[in-house]
Design a protein around this motif. Structure first.
Motif, PDB file in Angstrom:
ATOM      1  N   ASN A   1      17.669  19.306 -10.680  1.00  0.00           N
ATOM      2  CA  ASN A   1      18.518  20.104 -11.566  1.00  0.00           C
ATOM      3  C   ASN A   1      18.210  19.840 -13.041  1.00  0.00           C
ATOM      4  N   ARG A   2      17.948  18.584 -13.387  1.00  0.00           N
ATOM      5  CA  ARG A   2      17.688  18.229 -14.794  1.00  0.00           C
ATOM      6  C   ARG A   2      16.302  18.649 -15.260  1.00  0.00           C
ATOM      7  N   PHE A   3      15.332  18.618 -14.357  1.00  0.00           N
ATOM      8  CA  PHE A   3      13.949  18.925 -14.731  1.00  0.00           C
ATOM      9  C   PHE A   3      13.400  19.989 -13.778  1.00  0.00           C
ATOM     10  N   PRO A   4      13.918  21.203 -13.848  1.00  0.00           N
ATOM     11  CA  PRO A   4      13.549  22.230 -12.872  1.00  0.00           C
ATOM     12  C   PRO A   4      12.077  22.643 -12.918  1.00  0.00           C
ATOM     13  N   ARG A   5      11.407  22.428 -14.027  1.00  0.00           N
ATOM     14  CA  ARG A   5      10.006  22.838 -14.141  1.00  0.00           C
ATOM     15  C   ARG A   5       9.022  21.775 -13.664  1.00  0.00           C
ATOM     16  N   ALA A   6       9.523  20.603 -13.352  1.00  0.00           N
ATOM     17  CA  ALA A   6       8.659  19.507 -12.915  1.00  0.00           C
ATOM     18  C   ALA A   6       8.617  19.451 -11.387  1.00  0.00           C
ATOM     19  N   ASP A   7       7.464  19.072 -10.870  1.00  0.00           N
ATOM     20  CA  ASP A   7       7.303  18.846  -9.434  1.00  0.00           C
ATOM     21  C   ASP A   7       7.368  17.343  -9.176  1.00  0.00           C
ATOM     22  N   VAL A   8       8.190  16.947  -8.214  1.00  0.00           N
ATOM     23  CA  VAL A   8       8.347  15.537  -7.865  1.00  0.00           C
ATOM     24  C   VAL A   8       8.030  15.366  -6.388  1.00  0.00           C
ATOM     25  N   ALA A   9       7.092  14.482  -6.088  1.00  0.00           N
ATOM     26  CA  ALA A   9       6.710  14.211  -4.703  1.00  0.00           C
ATOM     27  C   ALA A   9       6.993  12.744  -4.396  1.00  0.00           C
ATOM     28  N   LEU A  10       7.866  12.501  -3.434  1.00  0.00           N
ATOM     29  CA  LEU A  10       8.244  11.144  -3.048  1.00  0.00           C
ATOM     30  C   LEU A  10       7.545  10.762  -1.754  1.00  0.00           C
ATOM     31  N   PHE A  11       6.966   9.569  -1.737  1.00  0.00           N
ATOM     32  CA  PHE A  11       6.283   9.055  -0.541  1.00  0.00           C
ATOM     33  C   PHE A  11       6.922   7.728  -0.165  1.00  0.00           C
ATOM     34  N   GLU A  12       7.338   7.626   1.091  1.00  0.00           N
ATOM     35  CA  GLU A  12       7.963   6.409   1.579  1.00  0.00           C
ATOM     36  C   GLU A  12       7.720   6.284   3.073  1.00  0.00           C
ATOM     37  N   PRO A  13       7.882   5.092   3.648  1.00  0.00           N
ATOM     38  CA  PRO A  13       7.623   4.914   5.080  1.00  0.00           C
ATOM     39  C   PRO A  13       8.680   5.576   5.946  1.00  0.00           C
TER      40      PRO A  13
ATOM     41  N   PRO B   1       0.059  23.425  -2.197  1.00  0.00           N
ATOM     42  CA  PRO B   1       0.322  24.303  -3.345  1.00  0.00           C
ATOM     43  C   PRO B   1       0.853  23.534  -4.564  1.00  0.00           C
ATOM     44  N   MET B   2       1.656  22.502  -4.325  1.00  0.00           N
ATOM     45  CA  MET B   2       2.178  21.709  -5.443  1.00  0.00           C
ATOM     46  C   MET B   2       1.038  21.067  -6.219  1.00  0.00           C
ATOM     47  N   PHE B   3       0.096  20.468  -5.507  1.00  0.00           N
ATOM     48  CA  PHE B   3      -1.037  19.843  -6.178  1.00  0.00           C
ATOM     49  C   PHE B   3      -1.892  20.878  -6.908  1.00  0.00           C
ATOM     50  N   ARG B   4      -2.086  22.023  -6.300  1.00  0.00           N
ATOM     51  CA  ARG B   4      -2.929  23.063  -6.926  1.00  0.00           C
ATOM     52  C   ARG B   4      -2.330  23.536  -8.246  1.00  0.00           C
ATOM     53  N   ARG B   5      -1.008  23.571  -8.338  1.00  0.00           N
ATOM     54  CA  ARG B   5      -0.377  23.989  -9.592  1.00  0.00           C
ATOM     55  C   ARG B   5      -0.738  23.064 -10.751  1.00  0.00           C
ATOM     56  N   HIS B   6      -1.202  21.868 -10.424  1.00  0.00           N
ATOM     57  CA  HIS B   6      -1.503  20.892 -11.470  1.00  0.00           C
ATOM     58  C   HIS B   6      -2.980  20.507 -11.491  1.00  0.00           C
ATOM     59  N   GLY B   7      -3.814  21.394 -10.981  1.00  0.00           N
ATOM     60  CA  GLY B   7      -5.253  21.187 -11.054  1.00  0.00           C
ATOM     61  C   GLY B   7      -5.811  20.195 -10.061  1.00  0.00           C
ATOM     62  N   LEU B   8      -5.052  19.865  -9.021  1.00  0.00           N
ATOM     63  CA  LEU B   8      -5.494  18.947  -7.981  1.00  0.00           C
ATOM     64  C   LEU B   8      -5.661  19.711  -6.667  1.00  0.00           C
ATOM     65  N   ARG B   9      -6.391  19.107  -5.737  1.00  0.00           N
ATOM     66  CA  ARG B   9      -6.597  19.801  -4.462  1.00  0.00           C
ATOM     67  C   ARG B   9      -6.470  18.814  -3.313  1.00  0.00           C
ATOM     68  N   LEU B  10      -5.666  19.206  -2.319  1.00  0.00           N
ATOM     69  CA  LEU B  10      -5.493  18.386  -1.127  1.00  0.00           C
ATOM     70  C   LEU B  10      -6.674  18.600  -0.189  1.00  0.00           C
ATOM     71  N   GLN B  11      -7.340  17.528   0.173  1.00  0.00           N
ATOM     72  CA  GLN B  11      -8.516  17.609   1.045  1.00  0.00           C
ATOM     73  C   GLN B  11      -8.087  17.366   2.489  1.00  0.00           C
ATOM     74  N   GLU B  12      -7.776  18.458   3.169  1.00  0.00           N
ATOM     75  CA  GLU B  12      -7.255  18.349   4.531  1.00  0.00           C
ATOM     76  C   GLU B  12      -8.291  17.798   5.499  1.00  0.00           C
ATOM     77  N   ALA B  13      -9.556  18.041   5.226  1.00  0.00           N
ATOM     78  CA  ALA B  13     -10.594  17.536   6.127  1.00  0.00           C
ATOM     79  C   ALA B  13     -10.543  16.013   6.210  1.00  0.00           C
ATOM     80  N   ARG B  14     -10.275  15.362   5.098  1.00  0.00           N
ATOM     81  CA  ARG B  14     -10.187  13.902   5.114  1.00  0.00           C
ATOM     82  C   ARG B  14      -8.948  13.423   5.860  1.00  0.00           C
ATOM     83  N   LEU B  15      -7.879  14.196   5.802  1.00  0.00           N
ATOM     84  CA  LEU B  15      -6.660  13.823   6.510  1.00  0.00           C
ATOM     85  C   LEU B  15      -6.836  13.874   8.016  1.00  0.00           C
TER      86      LEU B  15
END
Length: 402
Positions: free
Chosen positions: A295-307, A349-363
């Motif tokens: 709500n405070r930062f609607p234009r920012a993308d936040v990705a949380l990673f946890e176990p 798509p989130m990563f692409r918006r910021h000039g990054l690319r997810l490499q699914e082949a490696r996953l």
């Protein structure tokens, strides 16, 4: 020092790392290695804004000083030439000095308590509370942590000065007496050495003594917030990557599936119960905080990673033992890869918006280990000494359960 690269069309990347003790730092190293491997264009030594709290401050400061994820992974299991080795004694040196200073007061206090009890028996309870002054403020001494980091950051190409870094680094501690955060690296606090700031941010109450800095008693920043992601978002981060290693374990599900014995928490005693309580509190607080960020930062993308909550090995490992660090690093690496794969439709798509690319082949390489990409083979990470350490860790767990 690392030089910031601006290859994402002006997008600002942030990295926020939560606490979790020595175990949490090792988990974060594995998780960050996984992220860097599968996200094309991601260089974790060229992040625009780093925010670290507690154990996360330790890792964030290393990255901001140019230590690569590969170097951090190798340093967990193998001595790196020219680097100070990770030594459990650095992090878990008993606070002998504090114990001794307070211990010499025992005879006088005990005598006063006896006399007070004889004169006014009804005040004994109040007098007993006075004995709390002889208890040490922390079990362990955190001065070796500061010295370790000061040496590491004094090497060529590194710095112990926030103002000399090419990127923004913020280390968050809590002012114990005022109940407010202290953000080292911001104006007014950027003259404090990075090593001292990390020492303060990792001062878990009861485990380490508070660190006095310019008249403030500083303790672990997790006391106030879990991740302090807002610090990076306020600095203009468009994409914020967060890693939190502390989640409550799902004991009921583990017992139902046979992965845990009934009554596991009780069998492990008070430390396990306190750990589960602490994890539950800070995780629920973090979930609320993440919702507010949207709500405070609607234009920012936040990705949380946890176990996942079924990472039982992570929960029931010995938090004071570094023998299990190889396994914990691998858990962080594989858990993050699985998480990214499950959420690839969202994260891609989130990563692409910021000039990054997810490499699914490696996953898709399910057999890949954290050690495969850092120049270490099985012989170097799974030799006789490591096998012996693993056996000792399993024996510890077995004895604790019984």
């Amino acid at each position: 020092m690392a030089t910031a690269r601006r290859g994402r069309r002006g997008h600002r990347l942030g990295l926020a790392l939560a606490g979790g003790g020595a175990e949490g730092a090792v988990y974060e190293i594995g998780a960050l290695r996984a992220l860097e491997e599968v996200v094309e264009g991601l260089d974790l030594n060229a992040v625009d804004v780093y925010v670290g709290v507690s154990a996360g401050a330790f890792v964030a400061a290393a990255l901001a000083n140019g230590k690569t994820t590969s170097e951090l992974v190798r340093g967990l299991v193998k001595r790196v030439p020219g680097e100070n080795p990770y030594d459990a004694w650095t992090f878990f040196t008993p606070a002998y000095g504090d114990w001794l200073r307070r211990g010499v007061r025992v005879p006088a206090l005990a005598g006063d308590l006896l006399l007070q009890g004889l004169r006014e028996p009804w005040t004994v309870t109040r007098s007993l509370l006075g004995l709390s002054g002889i208890l040490p403020l922390g079990l362990f001494d955190n001065e070796p942590i500061r010295r370790f980091l000061a040496r590491a950051f004094s090497r060529p190409g590194r710095t112990d000065d926030f103002r000399q870094l090419d990127q923004k680094l913020f280390v968050v501690a809590a002012d114990l007496e005022a109940g407010v955060p202290i953000v080292f690296g911001r104006d007014g606090w950027d003259h404090i050495p990075i090593s001292t700031a990390v020492q303060a941010s990792t001062a878990v109450p009861g485990v380490y003594s508070p660190v006095e800095i310019e008249g403030r008693l500083c303790v672990d920043g997790v006391l106030l917030k879990t991740v302090h992601a807002s610090v990076a978002l306020e600095e203009g981060a468009d994409l914020l990557l967060c890693v939190n290693p502390l989640v409550p374990v799902d004991v009921a599900a583990g017992e139902k599936r046979g992965a845990l014995r009934p009554g596991s928490l009780v069998r492990y005693g008070l430390p396990a119960i306190m750990s589960q309580t602490f994890r539950t509190l800070i995780h629920s607080r973090m979930v609320v905080g993440m919702a507010r960020y949207r709500n405070r930062f609607p234009r920012a993308d936040v990705a949380l990673f946890e176990p996942d909550r079924d990472e039982y090995r992570l929960f029931f490992s010995n938090v004071f033992s570094f023998r299990a660090r190889r396994e914990i690093c691998e858990i962080g690496y594989r858990a993050t890869r699985r998480d990214i794969w499950r959420r690839r439709a969202l994260l891609g798509p989130m990563f692409r918006r910021h000039g990054l690319r997810l490499q699914e082949a490696r996953l898709r390489d399910l057999d890949r280990s954290v050690w495969d990409g850092v120049g270490l083979g099985h012989a170097e990470t799974g030799g006789v000494s490591t096998q012996l350490a693993d056996a000792l860790t399993r024996l510890e767990a077995s004895l604790a359960t019984r």
